[in-house]
Design a protein around this motif. Structure first.
Motif, PDB file in Angstrom:
ATOM      1  N   PHE A 327       0.834  -1.204   0.000  1.00 53.54           N
ATOM      2  CA  PHE A 327       0.000   0.000   0.000  1.00 53.54           C
ATOM      3  C   PHE A 327       0.870   1.257   0.000  1.00 53.54           C
ATOM      4  O   PHE A 327       0.560   2.235  -0.699  1.00 53.54           O
ATOM      5  CB  PHE A 327      -0.911  -0.007   1.222  1.00 53.54           C
ATOM      6  CG  PHE A 327      -1.721   1.246   1.379  1.00 53.54           C
ATOM      7  CD1 PHE A 327      -2.768   1.531   0.512  1.00 53.54           C
ATOM      8  CD2 PHE A 327      -1.430   2.161   2.390  1.00 53.54           C
ATOM      9  CE1 PHE A 327      -3.513   2.693   0.638  1.00 53.54           C
ATOM     10  CE2 PHE A 327      -2.166   3.320   2.527  1.00 53.54           C
ATOM     11  CZ  PHE A 327      -3.216   3.586   1.647  1.00 53.54           C
ATOM     12  N   PHE A 328       1.960   1.254   0.750  1.00 52.67           N
ATOM     13  CA  PHE A 328       2.802   2.442   0.853  1.00 52.67           C
ATOM     14  C   PHE A 328       3.596   2.713  -0.424  1.00 52.67           C
ATOM     15  O   PHE A 328       4.236   3.759  -0.549  1.00 52.67           O
ATOM     16  CB  PHE A 328       3.764   2.309   2.037  1.00 52.67           C
ATOM     17  CG  PHE A 328       3.074   2.375   3.371  1.00 52.67           C
ATOM     18  CD1 PHE A 328       2.008   3.234   3.572  1.00 52.67           C
ATOM     19  CD2 PHE A 328       3.481   1.561   4.416  1.00 52.67           C
ATOM     20  CE1 PHE A 328       1.363   3.290   4.788  1.00 52.67           C
ATOM     21  CE2 PHE A 328       2.845   1.614   5.647  1.00 52.67           C
ATOM     22  CZ  PHE A 328       1.776   2.477   5.832  1.00 52.67           C
ATOM     23  N   LYS A 329       3.551   1.795  -1.379  1.00 59.48           N
ATOM     24  CA  LYS A 329       4.188   2.032  -2.669  1.00 59.48           C
ATOM     25  C   LYS A 329       3.313   2.883  -3.595  1.00 59.48           C
ATOM     26  O   LYS A 329       3.766   3.319  -4.655  1.00 59.48           O
ATOM     27  CB  LYS A 329       4.513   0.699  -3.348  1.00 59.48           C
ATOM     28  CG  LYS A 329       5.618  -0.086  -2.656  1.00 59.48           C
ATOM     29  CD  LYS A 329       5.890  -1.405  -3.356  1.00 59.48           C
ATOM     30  CE  LYS A 329       6.989  -2.197  -2.644  1.00 59.48           C
ATOM     31  NZ  LYS A 329       7.242  -3.497  -3.312  1.00 59.48           N
ATOM     32  N   ASN A 330       2.063   3.118  -3.211  1.00 56.87           N
ATOM     33  CA  ASN A 330       1.164   3.948  -4.016  1.00 56.87           C
ATOM     34  C   ASN A 330       1.529   5.422  -3.885  1.00 56.87           C
ATOM     35  O   ASN A 330       2.245   5.833  -2.963  1.00 56.87           O
ATOM     36  CB  ASN A 330      -0.284   3.735  -3.562  1.00 56.87           C
ATOM     37  CG  ASN A 330      -0.843   2.401  -4.032  1.00 56.87           C
ATOM     38  OD1 ASN A 330      -1.263   2.255  -5.175  1.00 56.87           O
ATOM     39  ND2 ASN A 330      -0.836   1.411  -3.148  1.00 56.87           N
ATOM     40  N   ASP A 331       1.030   6.237  -4.790  1.00 58.22           N
ATOM     41  CA  ASP A 331       1.288   7.671  -4.741  1.00 58.22           C
ATOM     42  C   ASP A 331       0.582   8.296  -3.543  1.00 58.22           C
ATOM     43  O   ASP A 331      -0.360   7.713  -2.992  1.00 58.22           O
ATOM     44  CB  ASP A 331       0.832   8.337  -6.044  1.00 58.22           C
ATOM     45  CG  ASP A 331      -0.655   8.109  -6.294  1.00 58.22           C
ATOM     46  OD1 ASP A 331      -1.473   8.834  -5.715  1.00 58.22           O
ATOM     47  OD2 ASP A 331      -0.986   7.168  -7.056  1.00 58.22           O
ATOM     48  N   PRO A 332       0.998   9.491  -3.111  1.00 63.01           N
ATOM     49  CA  PRO A 332       0.423  10.134  -1.911  1.00 63.01           C
ATOM     50  C   PRO A 332      -1.091  10.309  -1.978  1.00 63.01           C
ATOM     51  O   PRO A 332      -1.762  10.179  -0.950  1.00 63.01           O
ATOM     52  CB  PRO A 332       1.141  11.488  -1.880  1.00 63.01           C
ATOM     53  CG  PRO A 332       2.442  11.245  -2.558  1.00 63.01           C
ATOM     54  CD  PRO A 332       2.142  10.249  -3.652  1.00 63.01           C
ATOM     55  N   ALA A 333      -1.631  10.599  -3.157  1.00 62.87           N
ATOM     56  CA  ALA A 333      -3.085  10.796  -3.267  1.00 62.87           C
ATOM     57  C   ALA A 333      -3.834   9.524  -2.915  1.00 62.87           C
ATOM     58  O   ALA A 333      -4.838   9.552  -2.192  1.00 62.87           O
ATOM     59  CB  ALA A 333      -3.438  11.249  -4.681  1.00 62.87           C
ATOM     60  N   HIS A 334      -3.358   8.373  -3.436  1.00 60.81           N
ATOM     61  CA  HIS A 334      -4.023   7.108  -3.136  1.00 60.81           C
ATOM     62  C   HIS A 334      -3.793   6.695  -1.675  1.00 60.81           C
ATOM     63  O   HIS A 334      -4.656   6.030  -1.084  1.00 60.81           O
ATOM     64  CB  HIS A 334      -3.519   6.009  -4.075  1.00 60.81           C
ATOM     65  CG  HIS A 334      -4.195   6.030  -5.413  1.00 60.81           C
ATOM     66  ND1 HIS A 334      -3.628   6.631  -6.512  1.00 60.81           N
ATOM     67  CD2 HIS A 334      -5.397   5.542  -5.820  1.00 60.81           C
ATOM     68  CE1 HIS A 334      -4.442   6.501  -7.552  1.00 60.81           C
ATOM     69  NE2 HIS A 334      -5.527   5.847  -7.153  1.00 60.81           N
ATOM     70  N   GLN A 335      -2.671   7.066  -1.105  1.00 56.73           N
ATOM     71  CA  GLN A 335      -2.463   6.774   0.304  1.00 56.73           C
ATOM     72  C   GLN A 335      -3.402   7.612   1.168  1.00 56.73           C
ATOM     73  O   GLN A 335      -3.896   7.147   2.193  1.00 56.73           O
ATOM     74  CB  GLN A 335      -1.015   7.051   0.708  1.00 56.73           C
ATOM     75  CG  GLN A 335      -0.014   6.057   0.126  1.00 56.73           C
ATOM     76  CD  GLN A 335       1.380   6.271   0.662  1.00 56.73           C
ATOM     77  OE1 GLN A 335       1.561   6.622   1.827  1.00 56.73           O
ATOM     78  NE2 GLN A 335       2.386   6.078  -0.179  1.00 56.73           N
ATOM     79  N   PHE A 336      -3.672   8.824   0.743  1.00 58.50           N
ATOM     80  CA  PHE A 336      -4.515   9.720   1.526  1.00 58.50           C
ATOM     81  C   PHE A 336      -5.987   9.335   1.409  1.00 58.50           C
ATOM     82  O   PHE A 336      -6.700   9.282   2.417  1.00 58.50           O
ATOM     83  CB  PHE A 336      -4.308  11.162   1.049  1.00 58.50           C
ATOM     84  CG  PHE A 336      -4.977  12.176   1.935  1.00 58.50           C
ATOM     85  CD1 PHE A 336      -4.469  12.448   3.197  1.00 58.50           C
ATOM     86  CD2 PHE A 336      -6.111  12.850   1.497  1.00 58.50           C
ATOM     87  CE1 PHE A 336      -5.089  13.382   4.022  1.00 58.50           C
ATOM     88  CE2 PHE A 336      -6.730  13.792   2.313  1.00 58.50           C
ATOM     89  CZ  PHE A 336      -6.210  14.065   3.577  1.00 58.50           C
ATOM     90  N   PHE A 337      -6.457   9.055   0.177  1.00 58.12           N
ATOM     91  CA  PHE A 337      -7.875   8.741  -0.038  1.00 58.12           C
ATOM     92  C   PHE A 337      -8.156   7.245  -0.151  1.00 58.12           C
ATOM     93  O   PHE A 337      -9.314   6.827  -0.165  1.00 58.12           O
ATOM     94  CB  PHE A 337      -8.372   9.437  -1.313  1.00 58.12           C
ATOM     95  CG  PHE A 337      -8.433  10.933  -1.201  1.00 58.12           C
ATOM     96  CD1 PHE A 337      -9.379  11.543  -0.399  1.00 58.12           C
ATOM     97  CD2 PHE A 337      -7.527  11.723  -1.889  1.00 58.12           C
ATOM     98  CE1 PHE A 337      -9.438  12.935  -0.290  1.00 58.12           C
ATOM     99  CE2 PHE A 337      -7.571  13.111  -1.794  1.00 58.12           C
ATOM    100  CZ  PHE A 337      -8.528  13.712  -0.992  1.00 58.12           C
ATOM    101  N   GLY A 338      -7.119   6.426  -0.248  1.00 59.21           N
ATOM    102  CA  GLY A 338      -7.316   4.990  -0.380  1.00 59.21           C
ATOM    103  C   GLY A 338      -7.469   4.555  -1.823  1.00 59.21           C
ATOM    104  O   GLY A 338      -7.488   5.383  -2.749  1.00 59.21           O
ATOM    105  N   LEU A 339      -7.617   3.260  -2.023  1.00 60.79           N
ATOM    106  CA  LEU A 339      -7.750   2.697  -3.367  1.00 60.79           C
ATOM    107  C   LEU A 339      -9.198   2.514  -3.779  1.00 60.79           C
ATOM    108  O   LEU A 339      -9.474   2.023  -4.865  1.00 60.79           O
ATOM    109  CB  LEU A 339      -7.026   1.344  -3.438  1.00 60.79           C
ATOM    110  CG  LEU A 339      -5.542   1.363  -3.065  1.00 60.79           C
ATOM    111  CD1 LEU A 339      -4.944  -0.030  -3.204  1.00 60.79           C
ATOM    112  CD2 LEU A 339      -4.774   2.356  -3.937  1.00 60.79           C
ATOM    113  N   GLY A 340     -10.126   2.880  -2.900  1.00 64.98           N
ATOM    114  CA  GLY A 340     -11.530   2.797  -3.245  1.00 64.98           C
ATOM    115  C   GLY A 340     -12.120   1.417  -2.978  1.00 64.98           C
ATOM    116  O   GLY A 340     -11.409   0.478  -2.599  1.00 64.98           O
TER     117      GLY A 340
END
Length: 447
Positions: A327-340
């Motif tokens: 999960f922490f390999k995702n960009d900051p936006a996806h870390q902040f809002f999640g993957l949906g």
């Protein structure tokens, strides 16, 4: 047979309609049972039976009751916990909308959850609604204990067969942890009702013993840990329980005696040498695995199927670590809002299934990691804020005054249970419970 089924259906509809008009708060009991036990009946309408019951209760309690409508509009809709729930739910739509996915189905679920919060809020206004909630809780726990005991005597496995579905011609098999949770939390409230004479004492004692047996048969460590933790919380925070400090010492002594006695029993009967029996599974889950987790030895897994060979405690902690690193390999936006919604499936490691040689995925085994991955840091922060705020306020209230129906302990038990489980923490039942807790925390007078 069909005539009998139709006759029963007509009688049920007639009773529901009568209660809707005369005593709508009694319907909190079947709704609690159907939502917590996850029981449903398909009907020839665009909505299933549980959804129809939710809609009917909402219409009766909110739309057709002006006092309730004013209470909800003027107070609930302005409550800070309710607003946090709304934000938490709306954030679920950010990823689907931003990525051009269809979000109507998610919006429908959000509306049903909001309705559930309102029903829970209104249902806790009076003792009829609270007792109805308890009755629904007890029925869910009793049926879960029946499922656990029935499975033990028929298969000896941890894949639990639901008896009520079996009687209706369907064989539904589920994980053993969830019915263990239902038995465990119902046991806690049977204990409270027995101590406070809320229902018949003899009946509550019999129910408590039966629920305790079902909880043990589940071998759910998440449940057992949560029940023990909350049991001592009840005896510490509840004013009328604190004066009976000997009860705590006696409970500790009995638990230690049972645990040590069970260990000696398993050792002398040679059951640990045969873990393909229910008794062997019981020993490994409640004795061997916890000891291994604290350093006795490492657990192992089948490299071809991913199947656990000796247990799941070490497996879960390793899985959490892998999921978080991905999960922490995702960009900051996806870390902040999640993957949906469904985003956890992108993270979870796939393993081969031994029966049909196809890849499948293990569940999250941690409700908080599940929220983090799908709703991001923002969603997890909001939900933790809801948990901490409600729990702190209601426990403080219980400590200084007597709360006859302290449903906060049900909430805390589920919060504890979800550390090692999945999405139960964000189920409709939990949101309905949160609605009731909002009323208890901010609008119910202290006794």
């Amino acid at each position: 047979m069909e005539i009998l089924i139709y006759t029963v259906a007509v009688l049920v509809v007639a009773v529901v309609l009568f209660l809707l008009v005369e005593q709508p708060y009694f319907l909190i009991a079947p709704l609690t049972f159907a939502t917590f036990y996850v029981f449903n009946i398909e009907i020839p309408f665009p909505i299933d039976s549980r959804g129809l019951l939710v809609l009917l209760i909402f219409l009766r309690l909110y739309i057709f009751d002006k006092e309730n409508m004013v209470l909800v509009n003027d107070h609930l809709f302005r409550n800070k916990i309710f607003l946090m729930i709304i934000f938490f739910l709306i954030f679920e739509l950010i990823v689907p909308i931003s990525e051009g996915e269809k979000f109507i189905s998610y919006l429908k679920e959000i509306l049903l959850i909001i309705v559930s919060v309102i029903i829970g809020f209104l249902g806790m206004q009076n003792n009829i609604g609270k007792k109805s909630f308890l009755i629904g809780l007890f029925f869910a726990g009793i049926l879960s204990s029946i499922d656990l005991i029935f499975t033990f005597f028929t298969t000896g496995e941890l894949n639990i067969i639901r008896v009520i579905d079996l009687l209706m011609g369907n064989k539904v098999i589920g994980n053993h942890n969830y019915p263990g949770l239902l038995s465990g939390v119902a046991f806690l409230f049977a204990y409270i009702c027995l101590s406070r004479n809320i229902f018949n004492k003899f009946l509550m004692f019999a129910v408590m013993v039966f629920l305790f047996i079902g909880m043990l048969f589940s071998t759910s460590r998440s449940t057992l840990g949560g029940v023990i933790f909350v049991f001592f919380m009840i005896n510490f925070f509840e004013r009328d329980f604190r004066v009976k400090i000997k009860r705590i010492y006696l409970s500790i002594f009995i638990l230690l005696l049972l645990y040590v006695g069970g260990l000696f029993y398993f050792q002398f009967t040679g059951i640990p040498n045969n873990r393909f029996t229910f008794q062997g599974v019981f020993y490994y889950r409640l004795y061997s695995e916890p000891l291994q987790y604290f350093g006795k030895s490492q657990l192992s897994f089948n490299p071809y199927t991913g199947e656990l060979i000796e247990g799941s405690m070490n497996f879960r902690s390793e899985k959490w670590k892998k999921d978080l690193l991905k999960f922490f390999k995702n960009d900051p936006a996806h870390q902040f809002f999640g993957l949906g919604p469904g985003g956890y499936l992108e993270i979870s490691e796939k393993v081969y299934n031994k029966w049909n040689n196809v890849k499948g995925q293990y569940a999250a085994h941690n409700g908080y990691i599940f929220i983090l991955i799908e709703r991001g840091f923002l969603g997890l922060f909001l939900f933790l804020a809801i948990i901490i705020t409600l729990s702190f306020y209601l426990l403080k209230k219980s400590f200084y005054s007597e709360v006859q129906f302290p449903f906060v302990y049900l909430f805390i038990a589920i919060v504890f249970y979800s550390i090692g489980q999945n999405s139960e923490l964000t189920s409709r039942f939990v949101f309905m419970l949160i609605g009731g807790l909002i009323y208890s925390a901010y609008f119910e007078r202290n006794e």
